[in-house]
Design a protein around this motif. Structure first.
Motif, short mmCIF file in Angstrom:
data_model
loop_
_atom_site.label_atom_id
_atom_site.label_comp_id
_atom_site.label_asym_id
_atom_site.label_seq_id
_atom_site.Cartn_x
_atom_site.Cartn_y
_atom_site.Cartn_z
N GLY A 100 0.80 -1.23 0.00
CA GLY A 100 0.00 0.00 0.00
C GLY A 100 0.82 1.26 0.00
N LEU A 101 2.08 1.17 -0.40
CA LEU A 101 2.96 2.34 -0.40
C LEU A 101 3.06 3.03 -1.76
CD1 LEU A 101 5.79 0.85 1.84
CD2 LEU A 101 4.25 2.73 2.43
N LEU A 102 2.33 2.53 -2.75
CA LEU A 102 2.29 3.16 -4.07
C LEU A 102 0.83 3.30 -4.52
CD1 LEU A 102 5.17 1.42 -6.07
CD2 LEU A 102 5.10 3.77 -5.22
N PRO A 103 0.07 4.19 -3.88
CA PRO A 103 -1.35 4.31 -4.24
C PRO A 103 -1.59 4.85 -5.63
CG PRO A 103 -0.73 6.06 -2.73
CD PRO A 103 0.43 5.12 -2.79
N SER A 104 -0.59 5.55 -6.21
CA SER A 104 -0.74 6.10 -7.55
C SER A 104 0.62 6.15 -8.23
CB SER A 104 -1.35 7.50 -7.51
OG SER A 104 -1.34 8.10 -8.79
N PRO A 105 0.91 5.24 -9.16
CA PRO A 105 2.21 5.29 -9.84
C PRO A 105 2.46 6.60 -10.56
CG PRO A 105 1.11 3.18 -10.23
CD PRO A 105 0.11 4.07 -9.55
N THR A 106 1.43 7.25 -11.05
CA THR A 106 1.62 8.50 -11.78
C THR A 106 1.90 9.68 -10.86
OG1 THR A 106 -0.78 8.85 -11.76
CG2 THR A 106 0.17 7.77 -13.70
N HIS A 107 1.55 9.55 -9.59
CA HIS A 107 1.68 10.66 -8.65
C HIS A 107 2.71 10.40 -7.55
CE1 HIS A 107 -2.12 11.63 -10.59
NE2 HIS A 107 -2.19 12.78 -9.96
N GLU A 108 3.44 9.29 -7.62
CA GLU A 108 4.23 8.89 -6.46
C GLU A 108 5.32 9.92 -6.10
OE1 GLU A 108 7.49 7.54 -6.20
OE2 GLU A 108 8.08 7.47 -8.29
N ARG A 109 5.84 10.66 -7.06
CA ARG A 109 6.91 11.63 -6.73
C ARG A 109 6.38 12.97 -6.25
NH1 ARG A 109 10.71 13.41 -10.42
NH2 ARG A 109 9.08 13.47 -11.99
N VAL A 110 5.08 13.23 -6.37
CA VAL A 110 4.53 14.53 -5.98
C VAL A 110 3.85 14.48 -4.63
CG1 VAL A 110 4.24 15.09 -8.42
CG2 VAL A 110 2.27 14.31 -7.11
N ARG A 111 3.91 13.33 -3.95
CA ARG A 111 3.25 13.20 -2.65
C ARG A 111 4.19 13.69 -1.54
NH1 ARG A 111 2.75 7.73 -1.75
NH2 ARG A 111 0.91 7.93 -0.40
N ASN A 112 4.66 14.93 -1.70
CA ASN A 112 5.60 15.52 -0.75
C ASN A 112 4.81 16.30 0.31
OD1 ASN A 112 8.27 14.84 -1.87
ND2 ASN A 112 7.56 16.02 -3.63
N ILE A 113 4.49 15.65 1.41
CA ILE A 113 3.66 16.25 2.44
C ILE A 113 4.32 16.05 3.80
CG2 ILE A 113 1.39 16.26 3.55
CD1 ILE A 113 0.28 14.94 0.99
N VAL A 114 4.76 17.14 4.42
CA VAL A 114 5.23 17.07 5.80
C VAL A 114 4.11 17.58 6.70
CG1 VAL A 114 7.67 17.31 5.22
CG2 VAL A 114 6.31 19.35 5.74
N ALA A 115 3.96 16.97 7.86
CA ALA A 115 2.93 17.36 8.81
C ALA A 115 3.49 17.23 10.21
CB ALA A 115 1.68 16.49 8.65
N SER A 116 2.97 18.01 11.13
CA SER A 116 3.44 17.97 12.52
C SER A 116 3.42 16.53 13.02
CB SER A 116 2.54 18.84 13.40
OG SER A 116 2.58 20.20 12.99
N PRO A 117 4.58 15.91 13.28
CA PRO A 117 4.60 14.48 13.60
C PRO A 117 3.92 14.13 14.93
CG PRO A 117 6.76 15.23 12.89
CD PRO A 117 5.94 16.45 13.13
N ALA A 118 3.90 15.08 15.87
CA ALA A 118 3.31 14.79 17.17
C ALA A 118 1.84 15.19 17.26
CB ALA A 118 4.10 15.50 18.27
N ALA A 119 1.26 15.60 16.14
CA ALA A 119 -0.14 16.04 16.14
C ALA A 119 -1.04 14.95 16.72
CB ALA A 119 -0.59 16.40 14.73
N GLY A 120 -1.87 15.34 17.68
CA GLY A 120 -2.82 14.41 18.27
C GLY A 120 -2.24 13.48 19.31
N LEU A 121 -0.95 13.66 19.65
CA LEU A 121 -0.31 12.72 20.56
C LEU A 121 0.09 13.33 21.90
CD1 LEU A 121 2.08 10.89 18.04
CD2 LEU A 121 -0.17 10.13 18.85
N ASP A 122 0.35 14.63 21.93
CA ASP A 122 0.90 15.23 23.15
C ASP A 122 0.07 16.37 23.71
OD1 ASP A 122 1.34 17.09 21.18
OD2 ASP A 122 3.51 17.22 21.45
N GLY A 123 -1.13 16.58 23.17
CA GLY A 123 -2.00 17.62 23.71
C GLY A 123 -1.70 19.01 23.22
N LEU A 124 -0.72 19.20 22.36
CA LEU A 124 -0.40 20.50 21.81
C LEU A 124 -1.04 20.66 20.43
CD1 LEU A 124 3.39 20.66 22.76
CD2 LEU A 124 1.43 21.53 24.05
N GLY A 125 -0.97 21.87 19.89
CA GLY A 125 -1.54 22.10 18.57
C GLY A 125 -3.03 22.40 18.62
#
Length: 407
Positions: A100-125
């Motif tokens: 499940g790590l290649l949901p779209s072969p045509t889009h695999e290089r454009v899935r550049n998404i960083v997100a707050s890694p601790a979101a929802g885990l430490d009560g902040l945000g």
């Protein structure tokens, strides 16, 4: 599935002129492997750095059976496999697709998404940036036009704590305390509803593509567009029926990344030494974890019992802010990179501790350097480095870095 990567030097602009890119983006991916001195390299985009335990096992197994046995964590929270054989592209793609790590072969290089890694885990945000990432990824893969984005185009999704807002996103979302979201694109800013934030991010990216096509300079990112070709951000949002209020662009929040150690009562954060995990270390992180999130600081957030930190330290992972190797990063260096002038990873392993991050680069390209404030150590030749621009003999490097990290 396996594609060679020719060099893509951009046409050098004259002073005051916009950069012209007259070749396609050759950024490596999971299906387009990059030839390096130590074998082929695959870069796997992991939106928000997310891995299930099963996917982590697949990556660990692929690193062992097809590569050099290690998984590199990039400054965008993606994963790289190095030392891959010449003809392994089809086998690697099949493994990744089955996990499940290649949901779209045509889009695999454009899935550049960083997100707050601790979101929802430490009560902040203030918002669920991880949910935004999943919705944004699905929307990107469902939009055929988005496949034309460069492999360098970056979405940054910040839950309001300010940890990823300053990572140079081309489109940035920041959660606000009132339940809305700030959308930053180019030099413009808009207030949108949190429920429309992922759709607004995709719309902004498509507006950039339209402007880039009109400009005809081959721009990969909004800041490369020539004067007079600013995307019609407001018009695109209106046509997509997204309620967007133009606002004066505020300063983006500047928070600190989470320190190595516990994150609340149900998660933990560790750093990978010099940004590389062994297959055994990745398996140890996944053991008993509900989820893993690779971070832009070359670490991993594990949704798991923090009581497991001592065991992870025994595996060689960095679990404390004052541990050796904390805040130290390096490019590939010799012998893996032909452009490198030195074995920078060997020198980085000897880096003294200190509060300021330090990055070792094998050449002036400074690949993989962190964002924010850091000490820059760049090889000038095999025996000399530049430390923040000043020459230092390799024999005196450790002492010079020690003084610089405690400035």
């Amino acid at each position: 599935m396996l594609a060679a990567m020719p060099p893509t030097p951009p046409t050098a602009p004259e002073p005051g002129e916009a950069r012209i890119r007259d070749r396609g983006d050759a950024c490596p991916g999971a299906l387009r492997l990059h030839p390096a001195d130590d074998g082929r390299l695959a870069r796997l985009r992991l939106p928000a750095g997310r891995l299930t335990p099963r996917q982590a096992e697949v990556l660990a197994g692929a690193a062992e059976s097809l590569g050099d046995g290690r998984i590199s964590v990039t400054s965008r929270g993606n994963a790289e496999l190095r030392g891959l054989g010449e003809g392994c592209g089809t086998e690697l793609a099949a493994l990744l697709d089955a996990a499940g790590l290649l949901p779209s072969p045509t889009h695999e290089r454009v899935r550049n998404i960083v997100a707050s890694p601790a979101a929802g885990l430490d009560g902040l945000g203030h918002g669920d940036a991880q949910l935004w990432a999943r919705e944004l990824d699905a929307a990107l893969c469902a939009e055929p036009r988005a496949a034309a984005l460069s492999g360098r185009f970056l979405f940054a999704l910040d839950d309001g704590r300010g940890d990823v807002a300053g990572l140079g996103g081309d489109v940035t979302l920041v959660a606000a305390p009132d339940g809305s979201a700030l959308l930053r694109a180019g030099g413009r800013a808009f207030r949108v509803g949190a429920d429309q934030a992922p759709a607004a991010a995709v719309t902004a990216a498509l507006a950039f593509l339209e402007a880039a096509e009109t400009a005809g300079t081959g721009a990969w990112r909004p800041r490369e567009l020539p004067a007079g070709h600013e995307p019609d951000w407001a018009g695109a949002l209106a046509r997509a029926a997204i309620g967007a209020e133009p606002v004066t662009p505020p300063s983006l929040p500047q928070g600190r990344p989470p320190a190595p150690g516990p994150l609340g009562g149900h998660a933990l954060h560790v750093l990978a030494p010099l940004g590389r995990l062994t297959a055994a270390q990745l398996r140890a992180l996944a053991d008993g974890a509900a989820e893993l999130r690779l971070t832009p600081w070359r670490g991993v957030v594990a949704v798991a019992d923090p009581a497991g930190l001592p065991a992870l330290e025994a595996h060689g992972l960095i679990t404390r802010p004052d541990a050796p190797g904390a805040g130290v990063t390096a490019c590939t260096g010799r012998p893996g990179c032909a452009k490198s002038l030195a074995d920078v990873r060997a020198d980085a392993l000897a880096a003294p501790p200190g509060p300021l991050p330090v990055h070792y680069s094998g050449c002036e390209r400074r690949c993989g350097h962190p964002h924010g404030t850091w000490i820059e150590v760049t090889a000038r030749d095999a025996d000399t480095y530049l430390l923040d621009g000043a020459p230092v003999p390799r024999t005196a490097l450790r002492e010079a870095v020690a003084a610089a990290r405690t400035r």
